[in-house]
Design a protein around this motif. Structure first.
Motif, PDB file in Angstrom:
ATOM      1  N   GLY A 199       8.669  24.590  -4.552  1.00  0.00           N
ATOM      2  CA  GLY A 199       8.334  25.775  -5.890  1.00  0.00           C
ATOM      3  C   GLY A 199       6.727  25.925  -5.187  1.00  0.00           C
TER       4      GLY A 199
ATOM      5  N   ILE B 281       9.668  18.884  -3.912  1.00  0.00           N
ATOM      6  CA  ILE B 281       8.711  19.274  -4.952  1.00  0.00           C
ATOM      7  C   ILE B 281       7.215  20.066  -4.648  1.00  0.00           C
ATOM      8  N   LEU B 282       7.165  20.438  -3.147  1.00  0.00           N
ATOM      9  CA  LEU B 282       5.826  22.112  -2.453  1.00  0.00           C
ATOM     10  C   LEU B 282       6.993  22.963  -2.187  1.00  0.00           C
TER      11      LEU B 282
ATOM     12  N   PHE C 126       1.266  24.967 -10.278  1.00  0.00           N
ATOM     13  CA  PHE C 126       1.792  24.096  -9.782  1.00  0.00           C
ATOM     14  C   PHE C 126       3.325  23.936 -10.620  1.00  0.00           C
TER      15      PHE C 126
ATOM     16  N   GLN D 236      11.553  25.639  -9.538  1.00  0.00           N
ATOM     17  CA  GLN D 236      11.844  25.470  -9.201  1.00  0.00           C
ATOM     18  C   GLN D 236      13.369  24.716  -8.633  1.00  0.00           C
ATOM     19  N   LEU D 237      12.953  23.753  -9.720  1.00  0.00           N
ATOM     20  CA  LEU D 237      13.735  22.610 -10.398  1.00  0.00           C
ATOM     21  C   LEU D 237      14.712  23.189 -11.581  1.00  0.00           C
TER      22      LEU D 237
ATOM     23  N   VAL E  16       7.067  24.620  -9.689  1.00  0.00           N
ATOM     24  CA  VAL E  16       7.964  23.895  -9.509  1.00  0.00           C
ATOM     25  C   VAL E  16       8.479  23.103 -10.754  1.00  0.00           C
TER      26      VAL E  16
END
Length: 398
Positions: free
Chosen positions: A164, A161-162, A195, A202-203, A199
């Motif tokens: 990204g 999660i972090l 944030f 990245q996902l 995220v």
């Protein structure tokens, strides 16, 4: 002989640390032949000839703290560092605090610069400036490794999660560092200001890479399921499964290279949405995936070497001694990676991203080629840069 700018703004590619003349006027050039770009008030102006630039200085349009670039320079530099532009100016530039990410220098080649020259530019940028990038990469590795040590799958989930926001902060830092702008260790956490976007980007990138790898490796997946269903673990089935996964691995690597510029694009464009950044990265990297892969291949042997101490487990008979020695050697290698490989690779990737821009001549008509430039214009936004304009900056900008 004119000695030019300080060594930290050296532009001689491949010869870091040598004093050169990136800003002084070469004796072989006549006055007004050098082309310049300037970055004033969040807008990029140019290209203009040196005569026009000096006129803007006399009119108060360019201050010592504004940023200038000319072909041959590694990155933007304060106007105060340009030889002879501000005679007698000795105090540090204080007129304009640089943005976290300056626009890329207008010297792109649409990705045609050889990789050897890109890595040489990275070394020239890092010359005598290794300290802060090393601290940045070491702290980032330390934080992410500490998160992974959380038991069960909680640490892996938190790290994913972090990832990204941390990758976005790393992109912001190294773009600013590679372009000669503002950079600091606190920029590591700038990605947390966006944030949700970080995220989501990245996902999406992970989903697309996995999807392409799964589709191309469908035959290998089918063979693996059939092998377990038939309970037949013969060498033929193993060979078919491995060969079936090869296209998936190749497709996954190509997809990873294709979506690799997502975080750099988000760092450059605050208004860009995650899905738009992923698509734009794919468009920028079309036909250039193998070029970026070879940059990664230049660094891969060194990363693999850092994990080679664990081979001692299979060599030393005393298992406890082997594990202890392997861990100690791995920790030493882990520190060395943070001290050299991480900042070197990150700077080279930032230089590669900036090189994807079109050439300087393709970004607008030179102001001195035609009629006088207008006094005001609406900036336009480049594909991978900041707002730019061919007009002259306002006289009261500062």
């Amino acid at each position: 002989r004119d000695r030019g700018a300080p060594a930290r703004y050296n532009s001689r590619i491949g010869r870091p640390g040598r004093r050169d003349k990136p800003f002084g006027r070469d004796r072989r050039e006549r006055l007004g032949m050098r082309i310049w770009y300037c970055y004033v008030g969040g807008v990029q102006y140019g290209p203009v000839h040196e005569e026009t630039l000096r006129q803007w200085v006399r009119e108060g349009r360019i201050h010592p703290g504004h940023y200038l670039w000319t072909p041959g320079m590694v990155a933007w530099a304060p106007a105060a560092c340009v030889q002879g532009l501000f005679p007698g100016y000795t105090t540090p530039p204080a007129y304009q605090r640089p943005a976290p990410v300056l626009p890329p220098p207008p010297g792109g080649t649409r990705g045609k610069t050889p990789n050897r020259q890109i890595t040489a530019r990275a070394r020239a940028t890092l010359c005598k400036r290794w300290g802060q990038p090393i601290a940045f990469c070491f702290l980032l590795r330390l934080i992410r490794t500490g998160i992974l040590m959380v038991p069960l799958l909680i640490g892996a989930a938190i790290n994913f999660i972090l990832a990204g926001p941390f990758f976005l902060g790393k992109g912001i830092y190294f773009l600013g560092f590679a372009r000669g702008g503002d950079h600091g260790l606190a920029m590591m956490f700038l990605g947390f200001r966006r944030f949700a976007h970080a995220v989501a980007a990245q996902l999406l990138r992970s989903i697309f890479v996995s999807m392409w790898a799964g589709l191309a490796g469908f035959y290998g997946l089918t063979c693996m399921i059939a092998m377990q269903y038939l309970d037949d673990y013969s060498g033929l089935w193993y060979a078919m499964t491995v060969l079936g996964w090869v296209p998936g691995i190749v497709a996954g690597i190509i997809a990873a290279m294709s979506y690799s510029q997502t975080m750099f694009l988000l760092a450059d464009h605050k208004s860009l949405q995650p899905l738009e950044a992923v698509r734009l990265s794919s468009r920028l990297m079309r036909g250039r995936e193998n070029k970026l892969l070879w940059i990664w291949m230049r660094f891969s042997p060194w990363y693999l070497l850092c994990y080679s101490p664990f081979l001692l487990i299979f060599v030393i008979e005393n298992e406890l001694l082997a594990i202890g020695l392997a861990v100690v050697l791995w920790l030493i290698a882990y520190v060395l990676v943070s001290l050299w490989l991480d900042p070197y690779l990150a700077t080279a990737l930032a230089k590669f991203y900036d090189d994807l821009r079109p050439p300087a001549g393709a970004q607008g008509k030179t102001e001195t080629q035609g009629a006088a430039a207008p006094s005001h214009s609406v900036p336009s936004e480049d594909l991978t840069g900041a707002p730019h304009s061919s007009a002259e900056p306002a006289a009261d900008t500062g």
